[in-house]
Design a protein around this motif. Sequence first.
Motif, PDB file in Angstrom:
ATOM      1  N   HIS A 129      -7.697   5.066   9.359  1.00 25.96           N
ATOM      2  CA  HIS A 129      -7.013   5.284   8.081  1.00 25.96           C
ATOM      3  C   HIS A 129      -5.867   6.299   8.162  1.00 25.96           C
ATOM      4  O   HIS A 129      -5.303   6.650   7.140  1.00 25.96           O
ATOM      5  CB  HIS A 129      -7.986   5.680   6.973  1.00 25.96           C
ATOM      6  CG  HIS A 129      -9.118   4.718   6.817  1.00 25.96           C
ATOM      7  ND1 HIS A 129      -8.926   3.394   6.448  1.00 25.96           N
ATOM      8  CD2 HIS A 129     -10.439   4.853   7.029  1.00 25.96           C
ATOM      9  CE1 HIS A 129     -10.093   2.788   6.425  1.00 25.96           C
ATOM     10  NE2 HIS A 129     -11.021   3.635   6.770  1.00 25.96           N
ATOM     11  N   GLU A 154       0.835  -1.191   0.000  1.00 24.30           N
ATOM     12  CA  GLU A 154       0.000   0.000   0.000  1.00 24.30           C
ATOM     13  C   GLU A 154       0.878   1.252   0.000  1.00 24.30           C
ATOM     14  O   GLU A 154       1.900   1.306   0.680  1.00 24.30           O
ATOM     15  CB  GLU A 154      -0.878   0.005   1.251  1.00 24.30           C
ATOM     16  CG  GLU A 154      -1.825   1.161   1.327  1.00 24.30           C
ATOM     17  CD  GLU A 154      -2.636   1.171   2.609  1.00 24.30           C
ATOM     18  OE1 GLU A 154      -3.351   2.156   2.818  1.00 24.30           O
ATOM     19  OE2 GLU A 154      -2.529   0.206   3.395  1.00 24.30           O
ATOM     20  N   LYS A 155       0.471   2.241  -0.771  1.00 22.53           N
ATOM     21  CA  LYS A 155       1.207   3.489  -0.831  1.00 22.53           C
ATOM     22  C   LYS A 155       0.445   4.573  -0.080  1.00 22.53           C
ATOM     23  O   LYS A 155      -0.787   4.542  -0.022  1.00 22.53           O
ATOM     24  CB  LYS A 155       1.414   3.923  -2.284  1.00 22.53           C
ATOM     25  CG  LYS A 155       2.317   3.004  -3.062  1.00 22.53           C
ATOM     26  CD  LYS A 155       2.528   3.528  -4.457  1.00 22.53           C
ATOM     27  CE  LYS A 155       3.444   2.583  -5.231  1.00 22.53           C
ATOM     28  NZ  LYS A 155       3.696   3.088  -6.588  1.00 22.53           N
ATOM     29  N   TRP A 191       1.539   1.257  11.084  1.00 21.81           N
ATOM     30  CA  TRP A 191       1.569   0.988   9.653  1.00 21.81           C
ATOM     31  C   TRP A 191       2.966   0.637   9.232  1.00 21.81           C
ATOM     32  O   TRP A 191       3.230  -0.229   8.485  1.00 21.81           O
ATOM     33  CB  TRP A 191       1.073   2.212   8.876  1.00 21.81           C
ATOM     34  CG  TRP A 191       0.760   1.919   7.455  1.00 21.81           C
ATOM     35  CD1 TRP A 191      -0.281   1.171   6.985  1.00 21.81           C
ATOM     36  CD2 TRP A 191       1.485   2.356   6.318  1.00 21.81           C
ATOM     37  NE1 TRP A 191      -0.256   1.134   5.630  1.00 21.81           N
ATOM     38  CE2 TRP A 191       0.822   1.861   5.186  1.00 21.81           C
ATOM     39  CE3 TRP A 191       2.611   3.121   6.132  1.00 21.81           C
ATOM     40  CZ2 TRP A 191       1.237   2.116   3.902  1.00 21.81           C
ATOM     41  CZ3 TRP A 191       3.047   3.368   4.843  1.00 21.81           C
ATOM     42  CH2 TRP A 191       2.365   2.872   3.740  1.00 21.81           C
TER      43      TRP A 191
END
Length: 100
Positions: A72, A2-3, A100
């Motif tokens: 998020h 994921e970027k 993350w």
Amino acid sequence: MEKIHGLIDAPFTPFHPNGEVNYEPIPAYADLLARNGLKGVFINGSSGEGYMLTEQERMLLAEAWVKAVPAHFKVIVHVGSTCVKSSRRLAEHAQQIGAW
């Protein structure tokens, strides 16, 4: 992989006048960054004074950020150290708390 799309911040770690880490402002700090459109933070690096903190302080700081951020919002935890075993413990901890 994921970027991240958007800006992330390398926030300074807040301290009390006696040099102890002040975890209290972190929820408001996280809220301010999120309200201003940032997508995440990179904590415990050189801007976050990570090398001046104990391993325990670095873990508590990571926990405070992960707990404070909205859904998020990315929390990237710097786990580098001059000690490989310490880096491994910090990396395992970051993974366990959902960084993350």
